[in-house]
Write a protein that holds these residues in place. Structure first.
Motif, PDB file in Angstrom:
ATOM      1  N   SER A 262      47.317  53.164  22.534  1.00 22.44           N
ATOM      2  CA  SER A 262      46.446  52.487  21.578  1.00 22.44           C
ATOM      3  C   SER A 262      45.204  51.961  22.301  1.00 22.44           C
ATOM      4  CB  SER A 262      47.208  51.342  20.917  1.00 22.44           C
ATOM      5  OG  SER A 262      46.367  50.576  20.099  1.00 22.44           O
ATOM      6  N   GLU A 263      45.438  51.363  23.472  1.00 21.46           N
ATOM      7  CA  GLU A 263      44.328  50.878  24.305  1.00 21.46           C
ATOM      8  C   GLU A 263      44.849  50.630  25.703  1.00 21.46           C
ATOM      9  OE1 GLU A 263      43.975  47.602  25.782  1.00 21.46           O
ATOM     10  OE2 GLU A 263      45.988  47.130  25.106  1.00 21.46           O
ATOM     11  N   TYR A 264      43.937  50.662  26.670  1.00 22.90           N
ATOM     12  CA  TYR A 264      44.307  50.240  28.019  1.00 22.90           C
ATOM     13  C   TYR A 264      43.068  49.824  28.783  1.00 22.90           C
ATOM     14  CZ  TYR A 264      42.946  54.697  30.282  1.00 22.90           C
ATOM     15  OH  TYR A 264      42.262  55.780  30.763  1.00 22.90           O
ATOM     16  N   LYS A 265      43.295  49.025  29.798  1.00 22.02           N
ATOM     17  CA  LYS A 265      42.240  48.536  30.668  1.00 22.02           C
ATOM     18  C   LYS A 265      42.645  48.891  32.089  1.00 22.02           C
ATOM     19  CE  LYS A 265      40.282  44.257  32.459  1.00 22.02           C
ATOM     20  NZ  LYS A 265      39.792  44.945  33.616  1.00 22.02           N
ATOM     21  N   ILE A 266      41.669  49.262  32.884  1.00 22.62           N
ATOM     22  CA  ILE A 266      41.955  49.606  34.278  1.00 22.62           C
ATOM     23  C   ILE A 266      40.987  48.874  35.198  1.00 22.62           C
ATOM     24  CG2 ILE A 266      40.509  51.695  34.227  1.00 22.62           C
ATOM     25  CD1 ILE A 266      42.760  52.973  36.056  1.00 22.62           C
ATOM     26  N   ASN A 267      41.521  48.410  36.318  1.00 23.03           N
ATOM     27  CA  ASN A 267      40.711  47.822  37.377  1.00 23.03           C
ATOM     28  C   ASN A 267      40.867  48.696  38.612  1.00 23.03           C
ATOM     29  OD1 ASN A 267      41.761  45.209  35.770  1.00 23.03           O
ATOM     30  ND2 ASN A 267      39.733  44.838  36.619  1.00 23.03           N
ATOM     31  N   TYR A 268      39.740  49.178  39.124  1.00 26.89           N
ATOM     32  CA  TYR A 268      39.744  49.932  40.382  1.00 26.89           C
ATOM     33  C   TYR A 268      39.605  48.904  41.497  1.00 26.89           C
ATOM     34  CZ  TYR A 268      38.717  53.740  37.184  1.00 26.89           C
ATOM     35  OH  TYR A 268      38.773  54.642  36.157  1.00 26.89           O
ATOM     36  N   VAL A 269      40.543  48.896  42.433  1.00 30.39           N
ATOM     37  CA  VAL A 269      40.507  47.870  43.477  1.00 30.39           C
ATOM     38  C   VAL A 269      40.061  48.401  44.841  1.00 30.39           C
ATOM     39  CG1 VAL A 269      42.154  46.358  42.317  1.00 30.39           C
ATOM     40  CG2 VAL A 269      43.005  48.070  43.896  1.00 30.39           C
ATOM     41  N   ARG A 270      40.141  49.711  45.040  1.00 21.50           N
ATOM     42  CA  ARG A 270      39.617  50.322  46.269  1.00 21.50           C
ATOM     43  C   ARG A 270      39.539  51.830  46.056  1.00 21.50           C
ATOM     44  NH1 ARG A 270      44.246  48.076  48.218  1.00 21.50           N
ATOM     45  NH2 ARG A 270      43.010  46.685  49.510  1.00 21.50           N
TER      46      ARG A 270
END
Length: 137
Positions: free
Chosen positions: A77-85
Protein backbone atom coordinates in the motif's frame (compact mmCIF):
# COMPACT_ATOMS: atom_id res chain seq x y z
CA UNK A 1 12.02 -27.11 2.35
CA UNK A 2 8.75 -25.87 3.84
CA UNK A 3 5.57 -25.69 1.78
CA UNK A 4 5.41 -21.92 2.39
CA UNK A 5 8.98 -21.37 1.14
CA UNK A 6 8.32 -23.51 -1.93
CA UNK A 7 5.11 -21.54 -2.61
CA UNK A 8 6.94 -18.23 -2.18
CA UNK A 9 9.69 -19.26 -4.59
CA UNK A 10 7.06 -20.17 -7.17
CA UNK A 11 5.53 -16.69 -6.86
CA UNK A 12 8.96 -15.05 -7.17
CA UNK A 13 9.70 -17.09 -10.29
CA UNK A 14 6.52 -15.66 -11.85
CA UNK A 15 7.59 -12.04 -11.25
CA UNK A 16 9.40 -11.06 -14.48
CA UNK A 17 11.28 -8.13 -12.90
CA UNK A 18 12.48 -10.30 -10.01
CA UNK A 19 13.65 -12.94 -12.48
CA UNK A 20 15.46 -10.26 -14.52
CA UNK A 21 17.35 -9.11 -11.42
CA UNK A 22 18.09 -12.67 -10.27
CA UNK A 23 16.34 -12.32 -6.91
CA UNK A 24 16.24 -15.34 -4.60
CA UNK A 25 13.89 -16.07 -1.71
CA UNK A 26 15.96 -17.47 1.15
CA UNK A 27 13.43 -17.42 4.00
CA UNK A 28 9.63 -17.30 3.92
CA UNK A 29 7.88 -18.17 7.14
CA UNK A 30 5.01 -16.67 9.13
CA UNK A 31 6.04 -13.13 10.03
CA UNK A 32 9.28 -12.89 8.08
CA UNK A 33 10.96 -13.06 4.70
CA UNK A 34 14.51 -12.80 3.40
CA UNK A 35 15.26 -11.98 -0.24
CA UNK A 36 18.68 -11.63 -1.83
CA UNK A 37 20.39 -10.84 -5.09
CA UNK A 38 23.93 -10.91 -6.39
CA UNK A 39 25.42 -7.49 -7.11
CA UNK A 40 26.34 -7.25 -10.79
CA UNK A 41 27.86 -4.33 -12.72
CA UNK A 42 24.61 -3.63 -14.56
CA UNK A 43 22.84 -2.95 -11.23
CA UNK A 44 25.24 -0.14 -10.31
CA UNK A 45 25.04 3.58 -10.91
CA UNK A 46 27.82 5.95 -12.02
CA UNK A 47 29.53 6.05 -8.60
CA UNK A 48 30.00 2.28 -8.49
CA UNK A 49 27.39 1.30 -5.95
CA UNK A 50 24.02 -0.38 -6.42
CA UNK A 51 21.35 1.93 -7.82
CA UNK A 52 18.83 3.08 -5.23
CA UNK A 53 16.00 1.74 -7.36
CA UNK A 54 17.37 -1.79 -7.01
CA UNK A 55 17.80 -1.41 -3.25
CA UNK A 56 14.27 0.00 -3.01
CA UNK A 57 12.81 -2.82 -5.12
CA UNK A 58 14.41 -5.43 -2.85
CA UNK A 59 13.05 -3.74 0.30
CA UNK A 60 9.57 -3.39 -1.23
CA UNK A 61 9.41 -7.02 -2.28
CA UNK A 62 10.70 -8.26 1.09
CA UNK A 63 8.14 -6.12 2.93
CA UNK A 64 5.35 -7.55 0.79
CA UNK A 65 6.54 -11.12 1.26
CA UNK A 66 6.66 -10.64 5.04
CA UNK A 67 3.15 -9.16 5.05
CA UNK A 68 1.90 -11.83 2.69
CA UNK A 69 3.21 -14.51 5.02
CA UNK A 70 0.44 -13.60 7.47
CA UNK A 71 -2.20 -12.12 5.14
CA UNK A 72 -2.06 -14.30 2.03
CA UNK A 73 -2.09 -12.68 -1.43
CA UNK A 74 -0.95 -9.10 -0.80
CA UNK A 75 0.34 -5.88 -2.33
CA UNK A 76 2.24 -2.90 -0.99
CA UNK A 77 0.00 0.00 0.00
CA UNK A 78 2.89 2.32 0.89
CA UNK A 79 6.46 2.23 2.11
CA UNK A 80 9.25 4.56 3.08
CA UNK A 81 12.94 3.87 2.68
CA UNK A 82 16.02 5.48 4.20
CA UNK A 83 19.35 4.94 2.47
CA UNK A 84 22.02 4.95 5.18
CA UNK A 85 25.17 4.20 3.15
CA UNK A 86 26.18 3.17 -0.38
CA UNK A 87 25.39 -0.43 -1.32
CA UNK A 88 28.81 -1.90 -2.08
CA UNK A 89 29.68 -5.58 -1.99
CA UNK A 90 28.89 -8.90 -3.61
CA UNK A 91 25.33 -9.53 -2.45
CA UNK A 92 22.30 -7.63 -1.16
CA UNK A 93 20.04 -9.22 1.44
CA UNK A 94 16.67 -7.79 2.53
CA UNK A 95 15.37 -9.08 5.87
CA UNK A 96 11.75 -8.16 6.60
CA UNK A 97 9.50 -8.82 9.56
CA UNK A 98 5.89 -8.10 10.47
CA UNK A 99 5.52 -5.52 13.24
CA UNK A 100 1.73 -5.68 13.47
CA UNK A 101 -1.03 -7.34 11.47
CA UNK A 102 -4.78 -7.56 11.33
CA UNK A 103 -7.20 -9.30 9.02
CA UNK A 104 -6.47 -7.15 5.94
CA UNK A 105 -3.32 -5.16 6.66
CA UNK A 106 0.17 -5.59 8.06
CA UNK A 107 2.86 -3.08 8.97
CA UNK A 108 6.33 -4.45 8.24
CA UNK A 109 9.93 -3.33 8.54
CA UNK A 110 12.99 -4.28 6.52
CA UNK A 111 16.76 -3.90 6.66
CA UNK A 112 18.76 -4.15 3.44
CA UNK A 113 22.28 -5.43 4.01
CA UNK A 114 25.26 -5.42 1.62
CA UNK A 115 27.61 -8.36 2.09
CA UNK A 116 31.18 -8.13 0.85
CA UNK A 117 34.82 -7.97 1.90
CA UNK A 118 33.92 -5.55 4.73
CA UNK A 119 31.39 -8.06 6.11
CA UNK A 120 27.72 -7.13 6.51
CA UNK A 121 26.71 -3.47 6.39
CA UNK A 122 23.20 -2.05 6.58
CA UNK A 123 22.62 0.10 3.50
CA UNK A 124 18.91 0.90 3.90
CA UNK A 125 15.96 0.52 6.22
CA UNK A 126 12.31 0.56 5.19
CA UNK A 127 8.86 0.35 6.70
CA UNK A 128 5.63 -0.26 4.85
CA UNK A 129 1.96 -1.12 4.94
CA UNK A 130 0.92 -4.28 3.15
CA UNK A 131 -2.71 -4.94 2.18
CA UNK A 132 -4.43 -8.23 1.53
CA UNK A 133 -5.76 -8.58 -2.01
CA UNK A 134 -9.46 -9.30 -1.89
CA UNK A 135 -10.42 -12.00 -4.36
CA UNK A 136 -12.62 -10.83 -7.20
CA UNK A 137 -11.43 -7.21 -7.01
Amino acid sequence: MSDLLEFGRKILKNQPFSALLGTELEVFEPGSAVLSLAIRPELKQQHGFVHGGVVSYLADNALTYAGGSVLGDSVTSEYKINYVRPAIGDKLVARATVLSSGRNQAVCQCSVIAIGEAGERTVAVAQGTINKVESGK
